[in-house]
Design a protein around this motif. Structure first.
Motif, short mmCIF file in Angstrom:
data_model
loop_
_atom_site.label_atom_id
_atom_site.label_comp_id
_atom_site.label_asym_id
_atom_site.label_seq_id
_atom_site.Cartn_x
_atom_site.Cartn_y
_atom_site.Cartn_z
N ARG A 106 -37.56 35.12 -28.41
CA ARG A 106 -38.99 35.06 -28.75
C ARG A 106 -39.44 36.22 -29.63
NH1 ARG A 106 -41.68 34.07 -22.95
NH2 ARG A 106 -40.13 35.63 -22.50
N THR A 107 -38.87 37.37 -29.45
CA THR A 107 -39.32 38.56 -30.17
C THR A 107 -38.61 38.75 -31.51
OG1 THR A 107 -37.73 39.94 -28.99
CG2 THR A 107 -39.95 39.73 -28.03
N ARG A 108 -37.72 37.87 -31.82
CA ARG A 108 -36.97 38.01 -33.09
C ARG A 108 -37.63 37.14 -34.15
NH1 ARG A 108 -30.69 38.26 -31.20
NH2 ARG A 108 -31.07 39.65 -29.44
N PRO A 109 -38.17 37.76 -35.18
CA PRO A 109 -38.94 37.00 -36.17
C PRO A 109 -38.11 36.01 -36.98
CG PRO A 109 -38.64 39.29 -36.86
CD PRO A 109 -38.10 39.18 -35.47
N TRP A 110 -36.82 36.17 -37.04
CA TRP A 110 -35.99 35.28 -37.84
C TRP A 110 -35.45 34.09 -37.02
CZ3 TRP A 110 -34.86 40.21 -36.33
CH2 TRP A 110 -33.81 40.35 -35.42
N VAL A 111 -35.80 34.04 -35.74
CA VAL A 111 -35.37 32.93 -34.89
C VAL A 111 -36.60 32.16 -34.42
CG1 VAL A 111 -34.18 32.24 -32.77
CG2 VAL A 111 -33.31 34.18 -34.10
N GLN A 112 -36.57 30.86 -34.63
CA GLN A 112 -37.66 29.99 -34.17
C GLN A 112 -37.05 28.86 -33.36
OE1 GLN A 112 -41.05 28.72 -36.72
NE2 GLN A 112 -40.10 26.72 -36.56
N ILE A 113 -37.47 28.73 -32.10
CA ILE A 113 -36.98 27.67 -31.23
C ILE A 113 -38.15 26.78 -30.85
CG2 ILE A 113 -35.92 27.13 -29.00
CD1 ILE A 113 -34.41 29.81 -29.22
N PRO A 138 -29.27 35.98 -40.46
CA PRO A 138 -29.81 34.78 -41.10
C PRO A 138 -30.99 34.25 -40.29
CG PRO A 138 -27.85 34.23 -39.87
CD PRO A 138 -28.00 35.73 -39.80
N ALA A 139 -31.84 33.49 -40.96
CA ALA A 139 -32.92 32.80 -40.25
C ALA A 139 -32.30 31.63 -39.49
CB ALA A 139 -33.96 32.30 -41.23
N LEU A 160 -28.57 22.04 -41.07
CA LEU A 160 -28.87 22.22 -42.49
C LEU A 160 -28.66 23.70 -42.77
CD1 LEU A 160 -32.10 20.10 -42.88
CD2 LEU A 160 -29.89 19.65 -43.95
N LEU A 161 -27.77 24.00 -43.67
CA LEU A 161 -27.43 25.39 -43.99
C LEU A 161 -27.94 25.68 -45.39
CD1 LEU A 161 -23.78 25.04 -42.72
CD2 LEU A 161 -25.67 26.09 -41.48
N ARG A 162 -28.77 26.70 -45.50
CA ARG A 162 -29.34 27.07 -46.80
C ARG A 162 -28.84 28.46 -47.16
NH1 ARG A 162 -33.35 23.19 -48.00
NH2 ARG A 162 -33.83 22.05 -46.12
N ARG A 192 -17.90 30.74 -30.11
CA ARG A 192 -19.36 30.66 -29.99
C ARG A 192 -19.97 32.05 -29.82
NH1 ARG A 192 -21.01 25.17 -26.82
NH2 ARG A 192 -19.67 23.83 -28.05
N LEU A 193 -19.33 32.89 -29.04
CA LEU A 193 -19.83 34.26 -28.87
C LEU A 193 -19.78 35.02 -30.18
CD1 LEU A 193 -18.29 35.22 -25.42
CD2 LEU A 193 -20.66 34.65 -25.93
N ASP A 194 -18.71 34.82 -30.95
CA ASP A 194 -18.61 35.46 -32.25
C ASP A 194 -19.73 34.99 -33.17
OD1 ASP A 194 -16.40 36.94 -31.53
OD2 ASP A 194 -14.96 35.53 -32.39
N ARG A 195 -20.03 33.68 -33.15
CA ARG A 195 -21.12 33.16 -33.99
C ARG A 195 -22.45 33.75 -33.57
NH1 ARG A 195 -18.40 27.88 -33.63
NH2 ARG A 195 -19.84 27.38 -31.97
N GLN A 196 -22.65 33.95 -32.28
CA GLN A 196 -23.92 34.52 -31.82
C GLN A 196 -24.10 35.95 -32.29
OE1 GLN A 196 -24.91 34.01 -27.69
NE2 GLN A 196 -24.12 31.92 -27.68
N ARG A 197 -23.01 36.66 -32.48
CA ARG A 197 -23.10 38.05 -32.94
C ARG A 197 -23.71 38.13 -34.34
NH1 ARG A 197 -17.83 38.47 -30.33
NH2 ARG A 197 -18.22 39.40 -28.31
N ILE A 198 -23.63 37.06 -35.09
CA ILE A 198 -24.23 37.03 -36.42
C ILE A 198 -25.73 37.33 -36.32
CG2 ILE A 198 -24.84 35.47 -38.33
CD1 ILE A 198 -22.10 34.12 -37.86
N LEU A 199 -26.35 36.90 -35.23
CA LEU A 199 -27.78 37.12 -35.05
C LEU A 199 -28.10 38.57 -34.72
CD1 LEU A 199 -28.64 33.90 -33.05
CD2 LEU A 199 -28.98 34.34 -35.50
N GLU A 200 -27.09 39.38 -34.44
CA GLU A 200 -27.28 40.80 -34.12
C GLU A 200 -27.15 41.69 -35.35
OE1 GLU A 200 -28.24 41.64 -31.13
OE2 GLU A 200 -28.00 39.61 -30.38
N ARG A 201 -26.80 41.12 -36.48
CA ARG A 201 -26.63 41.90 -37.71
C ARG A 201 -27.93 42.60 -38.09
NH1 ARG A 201 -23.84 37.47 -41.71
NH2 ARG A 201 -21.81 37.37 -40.68
N GLU A 202 -27.78 43.60 -38.95
CA GLU A 202 -28.97 44.30 -39.46
C GLU A 202 -29.84 43.33 -40.25
OE1 GLU A 202 -30.14 48.05 -42.32
OE2 GLU A 202 -28.12 47.94 -41.50
N HIS A 203 -29.23 42.44 -41.01
CA HIS A 203 -29.96 41.43 -41.78
C HIS A 203 -29.45 40.05 -41.37
CE1 HIS A 203 -31.73 44.54 -44.24
NE2 HIS A 203 -30.53 45.05 -44.43
#
Length: 145
Positions: free
Chosen positions: A48-55, A16-17, A74-76, A3-14
Motif C-alpha cells: 500500500r505504501t509503495r507508489p509504484w505498486v497498485q493492487i 518497475p511499476a 502486459l509488459l511495457r 518467484r522470490l527472486d522476481r519479487q526482489r525486483i520490487l526492492e530495487r532502488e528504481h
C-alpha cells in the motif's frame, strides 16, 4: 525460488511499476492453510505504501468480464517493444504484435475501471484477512488455526 527472486525486483532502488487487478475469488480460495493465506494477504497489504505498486480487486459482483479468458501480463518497456504474455494450461504465449497489445490494453483498462479503487481493495483485503483467516477461538477458548 524463482518467484522470490522476481519479487526482489520490487526492492530495487528504481523498481518497475506494477499494476495488478485480481479477482476477488483469489482472496477467498484457501491455499496452503489459514496461516499461509493470512500471511499472503498481509504481504499484499504491505504494498500500500509503495507508489509504484497498485493492487485492485475485481469484485465477484461484476459478473462477466474480459479477465475470464485467463490471467495475462502486459509488459511495457522504455526502449523495447511492449509485450503481451499469457500462460494456458501447457503452452505459454508471448507476442509484441501491436494489435494484440492494443486489444489487451483495452481489456485491461476495462478491468481496472470495474475493479475497486486501490484504497477500497486494501480495505477488502484487510477485512477478508481478519474475518476469514484471522485468529479464531474454538468453543473451548483455545485458538483455532
Amino acid at each position: 525460488m524463482a518467484r522470490l527472486d522476481r519479487q526482489r525486483i520490487l526492492e530495487r532502488e528504481h523498481p518497475p511499476a506494477l499494476w495488478v487487478v485480481m479477482d476477488e475469488s483469489v482472496l477467498l480460495q484457501e491455499v496452503g492453510g489459514r496461516k499461509v493465506m493470512r500471511n499472503q494477504l498481509a504481504h499484499l497489504l504491505s504494498f500500500r505504501t509503495r507508489p509504484w505498486v497498485q493492487i485492485q480487486v475485481l469484485p465477484s459482483s461484476v459478473g462477466q468480464h474480459t479477465g475470464m479468458m485467463g490471467s495475462f501480463n502486459l509488459l511495457r518497456f522504455e526502449d523495447d517493444p511492449d509485450l503481451f504474455y499469457a500462460e494456458t494450461y501447457d503452452v505459454p504465449h508471448m507476442t509484441a504484435n501491436p494489435q494484440v497489445i492494443r486489444e489487451r490494453s483495452v481489456g485491461y483498462a476495462r478491468l481496472q475501471a470495474m475493479a475497486l479503487s486501490p484504497e477500497d481493495s486494501a480495505e477488502l483485503i484487510a477485512r477478508v484477512m481478519e474475518e476469514r483467516y484471522g485468529d479464531q477461538r474454538g468453543t473451548d477458548g483455545r485458538d483455532v488455526a
